[in-house]
Design a protein around this motif. Structure first.
Motif, PDB file in Angstrom:
ATOM      1  N   UNK A 119      30.041  12.279 -13.937  1.00  0.00           N
ATOM      2  CA  UNK A 119      31.136  12.331 -14.900  1.00  0.00           C
ATOM      3  C   UNK A 119      32.375  13.031 -14.338  1.00  0.00           C
ATOM      4  N   UNK A 120      32.168  14.231 -13.791  1.00  0.00           N
ATOM      5  CA  UNK A 120      33.309  15.026 -13.354  1.00  0.00           C
ATOM      6  C   UNK A 120      32.828  16.104 -12.378  1.00  0.00           C
ATOM      7  N   UNK A 121      33.411  16.128 -11.193  1.00  0.00           N
ATOM      8  CA  UNK A 121      32.960  17.059 -10.163  1.00  0.00           C
ATOM      9  C   UNK A 121      33.239  18.513 -10.516  1.00  0.00           C
ATOM     10  N   UNK A 122      34.367  18.785 -11.158  1.00  0.00           N
ATOM     11  CA  UNK A 122      34.678  20.165 -11.543  1.00  0.00           C
ATOM     12  C   UNK A 122      33.674  20.653 -12.585  1.00  0.00           C
ATOM     13  N   UNK A 123      33.363  19.813 -13.552  1.00  0.00           N
ATOM     14  CA  UNK A 123      32.379  20.178 -14.575  1.00  0.00           C
ATOM     15  C   UNK A 123      31.010  20.408 -13.936  1.00  0.00           C
ATOM     16  N   UNK A 124      30.684  19.600 -12.938  1.00  0.00           N
ATOM     17  CA  UNK A 124      29.409  19.774 -12.234  1.00  0.00           C
ATOM     18  C   UNK A 124      29.330  21.161 -11.611  1.00  0.00           C
ATOM     19  N   UNK A 125      30.397  21.568 -10.911  1.00  0.00           N
ATOM     20  CA  UNK A 125      30.392  22.879 -10.246  1.00  0.00           C
ATOM     21  C   UNK A 125      30.362  24.001 -11.289  1.00  0.00           C
ATOM     22  N   UNK A 126      31.079  23.829 -12.390  1.00  0.00           N
ATOM     23  CA  UNK A 126      31.046  24.827 -13.470  1.00  0.00           C
ATOM     24  C   UNK A 126      29.621  25.014 -13.980  1.00  0.00           C
ATOM     25  N   UNK A 127      28.975  23.903 -14.307  1.00  0.00           N
ATOM     26  CA  UNK A 127      27.621  23.963 -14.849  1.00  0.00           C
ATOM     27  C   UNK A 127      26.663  24.541 -13.815  1.00  0.00           C
ATOM     28  N   UNK A 128      26.766  24.063 -12.586  1.00  0.00           N
ATOM     29  CA  UNK A 128      25.860  24.518 -11.522  1.00  0.00           C
ATOM     30  C   UNK A 128      26.019  26.019 -11.276  1.00  0.00           C
ATOM     31  N   UNK A 129      27.247  26.536 -11.378  1.00  0.00           N
ATOM     32  CA  UNK A 129      27.466  27.960 -11.115  1.00  0.00           C
ATOM     33  C   UNK A 129      26.739  28.832 -12.134  1.00  0.00           C
ATOM     34  N   UNK A 130      26.676  28.382 -13.375  1.00  0.00           N
ATOM     35  CA  UNK A 130      25.967  29.140 -14.403  1.00  0.00           C
ATOM     36  C   UNK A 130      24.463  28.855 -14.313  1.00  0.00           C
ATOM     37  N   UNK A 131      24.124  27.569 -14.207  1.00  0.00           N
ATOM     38  CA  UNK A 131      22.720  27.154 -14.205  1.00  0.00           C
ATOM     39  C   UNK A 131      21.961  27.752 -13.017  1.00  0.00           C
ATOM     40  N   UNK A 132      22.588  27.751 -11.855  1.00  0.00           N
ATOM     41  CA  UNK A 132      21.920  28.268 -10.653  1.00  0.00           C
ATOM     42  C   UNK A 132      22.275  29.723 -10.366  1.00  0.00           C
ATOM     43  N   UNK A 133      23.037  30.353 -11.266  1.00  0.00           N
ATOM     44  CA  UNK A 133      23.417  31.774 -11.147  1.00  0.00           C
ATOM     45  C   UNK A 133      24.025  32.086  -9.784  1.00  0.00           C
ATOM     46  N   UNK A 134      25.130  31.410  -9.466  1.00  0.00           N
ATOM     47  CA  UNK A 134      25.798  31.652  -8.189  1.00  0.00           C
ATOM     48  C   UNK A 134      26.176  33.130  -8.074  1.00  0.00           C
ATOM     49  N   UNK A 135      25.950  33.678  -6.889  1.00  0.00           N
ATOM     50  CA  UNK A 135      26.244  35.093  -6.657  1.00  0.00           C
ATOM     51  C   UNK A 135      27.389  35.294  -5.677  1.00  0.00           C
ATOM     52  N   UNK A 136      27.706  34.256  -4.879  1.00  0.00           N
ATOM     53  CA  UNK A 136      28.793  34.423  -3.908  1.00  0.00           C
ATOM     54  C   UNK A 136      29.499  33.092  -3.682  1.00  0.00           C
ATOM     55  N   UNK A 137      30.583  33.145  -2.967  1.00  0.00           N
ATOM     56  CA  UNK A 137      31.419  31.961  -2.735  1.00  0.00           C
ATOM     57  C   UNK A 137      30.680  30.904  -1.912  1.00  0.00           C
ATOM     58  N   UNK A 138      29.751  31.324  -1.071  1.00  0.00           N
ATOM     59  CA  UNK A 138      28.993  30.380  -0.253  1.00  0.00           C
ATOM     60  C   UNK A 138      28.190  29.403  -1.102  1.00  0.00           C
ATOM     61  N   UNK A 139      27.682  29.884  -2.228  1.00  0.00           N
ATOM     62  CA  UNK A 139      26.923  29.009  -3.118  1.00  0.00           C
ATOM     63  C   UNK A 139      27.843  27.978  -3.784  1.00  0.00           C
ATOM     64  N   UNK A 140      29.086  28.382  -4.072  1.00  0.00           N
ATOM     65  CA  UNK A 140      30.057  27.416  -4.597  1.00  0.00           C
ATOM     66  C   UNK A 140      30.357  26.353  -3.555  1.00  0.00           C
ATOM     67  N   UNK A 141      30.514  26.783  -2.316  1.00  0.00           N
ATOM     68  CA  UNK A 141      30.821  25.844  -1.233  1.00  0.00           C
ATOM     69  C   UNK A 141      29.687  24.845  -1.058  1.00  0.00           C
TER      70      UNK A 141
END
Length: 157
Positions: A119-141
């Motif tokens: 649907x939307x790549x930005x929404x995917x990263x938003x959801x993934x950051x919360x769902x996978x509990x990102x802790x640093x910028x490397x996980x966003x990358x």
């Protein structure tokens, strides 16, 4: 079918008709011992699997909660409501066709992420950051690298 008048199980189907929507069958019945007539409506009962949370407790699948998660990730993004409805329908269809009585919340989260990826790549990263509990910028990358579409090599046309 038990007669609501005399409690007899001896009923006869006189007539059956499918509803206009095709999702129910209306049956006209006759109770043999009491000679009374009654109508019944039959509908398929589809049960969604229970969602087993991370701490092991099963909870009832909650469609509004799932839609809320998608809407939160898609907030202020150019995605039509119809596309979100279709994504929710695909998730629910996958749950129903899985044939499972319970599904881990992690598997449900993966289904949501898969839909958001389309649907939307930005929404995917938003959801993934919360769902996978990102802790640093490397996980966003890494999440961004998962959705990157390889650019076509520039050739001599």
């Amino acid at each position: 079918m038990k007669c609501p008048f005399c409690s007899s199980f001896d009923t006869q189907v006189i007539d059956s008709r499918v509803s206009e929507e095709g999702d129910t069958i209306r049956r006209r019945r006759r109770c043999t011992p009491g000679d009374r007539r009654l109508n019944t409506n039959e509908r398929a009962e589809l049960l969604m699997p229970a969602v087993v949370e991370r701490h092991g407790t099963p909870v009832v699948y909650d469609p509004p909660k799932k839609r809320g998660s998608l809407n939160l990730a898609l907030r202020k993004r150019p995605v039509d409501t119809e596309e979100v409805d279709a994504a929710v329908a695909r998730i629910e269809e996958k749950l129903l066709t899985s044939g499972r009585r319970e599904i881990p919340s992690g598997s449900l989260g993966e289904l949501v992420m898969d839909e958001l990826k389309h649907l939307d790549h930005v929404a995917y990263v938003r959801f993934a950051s919360v769902y996978k509990s990102f802790e640093n910028i490397g996980e966003f990358v890494r999440a961004i690298d998962e959705i990157k579409v390889p650019s076509k090599p520039k050739g001599n046309s």
